[in-house]
Scaffold this motif. Structure first.
Motif, PDB file in Angstrom:
ATOM      1  N   TRP A 147       2.412  -5.743   8.538  1.00 27.64           N
ATOM      2  CA  TRP A 147       1.788  -4.436   8.747  1.00 27.64           C
ATOM      3  C   TRP A 147       2.778  -3.551   9.462  1.00 27.64           C
ATOM      4  O   TRP A 147       3.490  -3.995  10.360  1.00 27.64           O
TER       5      TRP A 147
ATOM      6  N   THR B  25       0.826  -1.200   0.000  1.00 29.35           N
ATOM      7  CA  THR B  25       0.000   0.000   0.000  1.00 29.35           C
ATOM      8  C   THR B  25       0.866   1.259   0.000  1.00 29.35           C
ATOM      9  O   THR B  25       0.337   2.364  -0.127  1.00 29.35           O
TER      10      THR B  25
ATOM     11  N   ILE C  22      -5.133 -10.981  -0.570  1.00 29.11           N
ATOM     12  CA  ILE C  22      -5.814  -9.685  -0.654  1.00 29.11           C
ATOM     13  C   ILE C  22      -7.275  -9.810  -0.214  1.00 29.11           C
ATOM     14  O   ILE C  22      -7.805  -8.946   0.487  1.00 29.11           O
TER      15      ILE C  22
ATOM     16  N   ILE D 143      -3.673  -0.905  -2.297  1.00 28.05           N
ATOM     17  CA  ILE D 143      -2.799  -2.056  -2.545  1.00 28.05           C
ATOM     18  C   ILE D 143      -2.516  -2.164  -4.048  1.00 28.05           C
ATOM     19  O   ILE D 143      -3.423  -2.048  -4.873  1.00 28.05           O
TER      20      ILE D 143
ATOM     21  N   LEU E 268      -7.293  -9.887   3.521  1.00 27.26           N
ATOM     22  CA  LEU E 268      -7.041  -8.557   4.083  1.00 27.26           C
ATOM     23  C   LEU E 268      -8.308  -7.712   4.074  1.00 27.26           C
ATOM     24  O   LEU E 268      -8.565  -6.951   5.011  1.00 27.26           O
ATOM     25  N   LYS E 269      -9.101  -7.849   3.039  1.00 26.76           N
ATOM     26  CA  LYS E 269     -10.331  -7.071   2.928  1.00 26.76           C
ATOM     27  C   LYS E 269     -11.426  -7.572   3.871  1.00 26.76           C
ATOM     28  O   LYS E 269     -12.475  -6.934   3.995  1.00 26.76           O
TER      29      LYS E 269
ATOM     30  N   VAL F 299      -6.181  -1.255   1.995  1.00 28.10           N
ATOM     31  CA  VAL F 299      -6.023  -2.292   0.973  1.00 28.10           C
ATOM     32  C   VAL F 299      -6.947  -2.038  -0.208  1.00 28.10           C
ATOM     33  O   VAL F 299      -6.532  -2.129  -1.371  1.00 28.10           O
TER      34      VAL F 299
END
Length: 215
Positions: free
Chosen positions: A154, A49, A184, A204, A187-188, A200
Motif C-alpha cells: 500500500w 489500483t 483481492i 483494481i 483486500l475487500k 480495490v
C-alpha cells in the motif's frame, strides 16, 4: 533463532493510517514483517489500483540493499514498458529508509531529478504457497513441488498520485488466478480500511504482462 518462514495463508493488515496503534494491528493473526532477504528481489506488479499502469506492461520493482547489506535501507528500481510494446524500458530510481514506527514500511525518495519526490509505502501481506499442479509457470523449487511468492503493498497519497494498492508476484508471468483471486477477496474484507476496500472494488485491475521482458 530460526529464520521466519513465509506464511502459507493469505492474511492482510490494514494500512497504518487507519489504525489507532499502527504497531499493534487489530487482527486475529499478528502481522510479521517479511525478512529483508525474502523481500529483496525483482517483483512483477500483477494488479494495481494506479491508473498510470493502464498504459504500461511488464511493470517490475527491484529491491536491493543500499550500500550496507545489513541495513534495512533499500535501493528501489521501478521498470516498465509501454503497453504497445514500442520504445525501450522506462525506469524510476529511488532510495528508501525504513519507517521506525511501523514494521515493514519505508519512506522513499527519488534519485537525481526526482529527489524532490517522496512517498511512503507499507507491506500489507506476504507469503509463499504451492503453485496449482496444472500450472506451467517456472515456480521456485520447494519440497513437494513449485511455489509462488506474493506480496501486497500500500502506498500513501503523494502530490502526483492518490493512495493505492499493488499486488506482486516473484514470477515473471505473474500469479496463479487462484492466489490473485484470494488476495483481492482479502483486500475487500479489510474492515479497518474502508477507503482501501473502495479503491480495490472500483479500481483494481490486472497489469499487462507480455513476455519476454525488454532489458
Amino acid at each position: 533463532m530460526s529464520e521466519l518462514q513465509p506464511p502459507t495463508t493469505i492474511t492482510l493488515r490494514a494500512p497504518s493510517k487507519y489504525l489507532s496503534n499502527p504497531s499493534e494491528p487489530p487482527t486475529e493473526t499478528p502481522f510479521s514483517a517479511p525478512p529483508l532477504p525474502w523481500l529483496r528481489r525483482t517483483w512483477t506488479v500483477t494488479h494495481s489500483t494506479l491508473s498510470m499502469w493502464r498504459s504500461a506492461q511488464n511493470v517490475r520493482i527491484t529491491y536491493k540493499p543500499y550500500k550496507d547489506p545489513s541495513s534495512a535501507t533499500n535501493d528501489n528500481l521501478v521498470e516498465y514498458e509501454k503497453s504497445n510494446g514500442k520504445g525501450g524500458v522506462k525506469s524510476v530510481e529511488g532510495i528508501e529508509k525504513p519507517d521506525k514506527s511501523i514494521p515493514a514500511a519505508w519512506n522513499w525518495r527519488g534519485k537525481g531529478l526526482l529527489a524532490i519526490a517522496s512517498s511512503h509505502w507499507e507491506v500489507l501481506g506476504w507469503g509463499e504457497r504451492p503453485l496449482p499442479t496444472t500450472g506451467d509457470g517456472e515456480g521456485n523449487e520447494a519440497e513437494g513441488g513449485k511455489t509462488e511468492r506474493w506480496a501486497v503493498t500500500w502506498f500513501a497519497p503523494t502530490l502526483f498520485t492518490q493512495e493505492g494498492v499493488d499486488i506482486y508476484s516473484d514470477l515473471k508471468e505473474g500469479l496463479s488466478k487462484e492466489t490473485a483471486d484470494e488476495i483481492i477477496k482479502a483486500l475487500k474484507e479489510l474492515k479497518d480500511a474502508p477507503k482501501v476496500v473502495e479503491l480495490v472494488e472500483k479500481h483494481i485491475q490486472e497489469v499487462a504482462i507480455s513476455l519476454p521482458w525488454k532489458q
